[in-house]
Design a protein around this motif. Structure first.
Motif, PDB file in Angstrom:
ATOM      1  N   ARG A  30       0.753  -1.821  -0.197  1.00  0.00           N
ATOM      2  CA  ARG A  30      -0.225   0.333   0.083  1.00  0.00           C
ATOM      3  C   ARG A  30       1.463   1.170   0.139  1.00  0.00           C
ATOM      4  N   LEU A  31       2.040   1.128   0.780  1.00  0.00           N
ATOM      5  CA  LEU A  31       2.661   2.780   1.179  1.00  0.00           C
ATOM      6  C   LEU A  31       4.477   2.821  -0.819  1.00  0.00           C
ATOM      7  N   LEU A  32       3.504   1.545  -1.342  1.00  0.00           N
ATOM      8  CA  LEU A  32       4.766   2.046  -2.342  1.00  0.00           C
ATOM      9  C   LEU A  32       3.913   2.067  -3.331  1.00  0.00           C
ATOM     10  N   GLY A  33       2.184   1.981  -3.640  1.00  0.00           N
ATOM     11  CA  GLY A  33       1.233   2.278  -4.240  1.00  0.00           C
ATOM     12  C   GLY A  33       1.532   3.716  -4.093  1.00  0.00           C
ATOM     13  N   ILE A  34       1.214   4.503  -2.962  1.00  0.00           N
ATOM     14  CA  ILE A  34       1.494   5.587  -2.304  1.00  0.00           C
ATOM     15  C   ILE A  34       2.375   6.840  -2.567  1.00  0.00           C
ATOM     16  N   ALA A  35       3.370   6.241  -2.769  1.00  0.00           N
ATOM     17  CA  ALA A  35       5.119   6.589  -3.407  1.00  0.00           C
ATOM     18  C   ALA A  35       5.230   6.707  -4.355  1.00  0.00           C
ATOM     19  N   MET A  36       4.777   5.775  -5.258  1.00  0.00           N
ATOM     20  CA  MET A  36       4.468   5.708  -6.993  1.00  0.00           C
ATOM     21  C   MET A  36       4.386   6.846  -7.237  1.00  0.00           C
TER      22      MET A  36
END
Length: 193
Positions: A30-36
């Motif tokens: 989930r955090l990776l999606g936000i960062a991307m």
């Protein structure tokens, strides 16, 4: 039965490292999606996520007081993304400065090379002058003798010295003009590549 975030944190603080892995797996994607979405760069986003979880890992003893692990991780993520933006901004400014400085250096280097080439060409053209004309020119421009001394040294009139100088300058101007045109054409052809 799935454990809550608080239960996982308490287990982790007691030495159960598997509990930290569960928290990681629960939030990393989930955090990776936000960062991307924020950075547009997968590699940078993955580095930021690793940094976020490393920061959480280092604060192992204080995380049990959290009301929400996701909110805590999101704040860490937001701060790391802002740090990455600042770093990129500083890097761009540095690259712009380098590009500007390199351009200045390039122009001065080109100018130095052109000056050296012109001096070499001038020496070549001086040597092509008729003998008496060359001698008068060298005495005048390289040894800085006045016309009167040149005339006395060569046993010719001052008027003849002046005529030789005019002839030398005319011939040199003509030959260097041709050289400058050739240089300009070569430079133009080089820049078009």
């Amino acid at each position: 039965m799935e454990l809550s975030d608080l239960e996982l944190i308490l287990l982790w603080q007691r030495g159960e490292n598997k509990a930290f892995e569960v928290i990681y797996k629960r939030y990393a994607t989930r955090l990776l999606g936000i960062a991307m979405q924020k950075t547009g760069d997968r590699e940078l986003s993955e580095e930021i996520i690793q940094d976020v979880f490393m920061c959480m890992y280092k604060q192992k003893n204080t995380v049990s007081q959290l009301s929400s692990v996701m909110a805590y991780l999101y704040v860490l993520l937001k701060n790391r993304i802002l740090d990455a933006y600042r770093h990129q901004l500083v890097q761009r400014k540095y690259e712009d400065h380098l590009a500007y400085t390199a351009t200045e250096v390039d122009y001065s280097t080109i100018s130095t090379i052109e000056t050296r080439d012109l001096e070499k060409q001038l020496c070549i053209e001086i040597e092509k002058l008729p003998p008496q004309c060359r001698t008068v020119f060298k005495l005048s421009r390289q040894q800085y003798l006045p016309n009167k001394e040149i005339a006395a040294l060569l046993k010719i009139s001052e008027n003849t010295v002046e005529q030789h100088m005019r002839k030398a300058l005319r011939l040199l101007r003509g030959s260097l003009l041709d050289y400058e045109k050739s240089l300009a054409i070569l430079l133009f052809l080089h820049l078009r590549k």
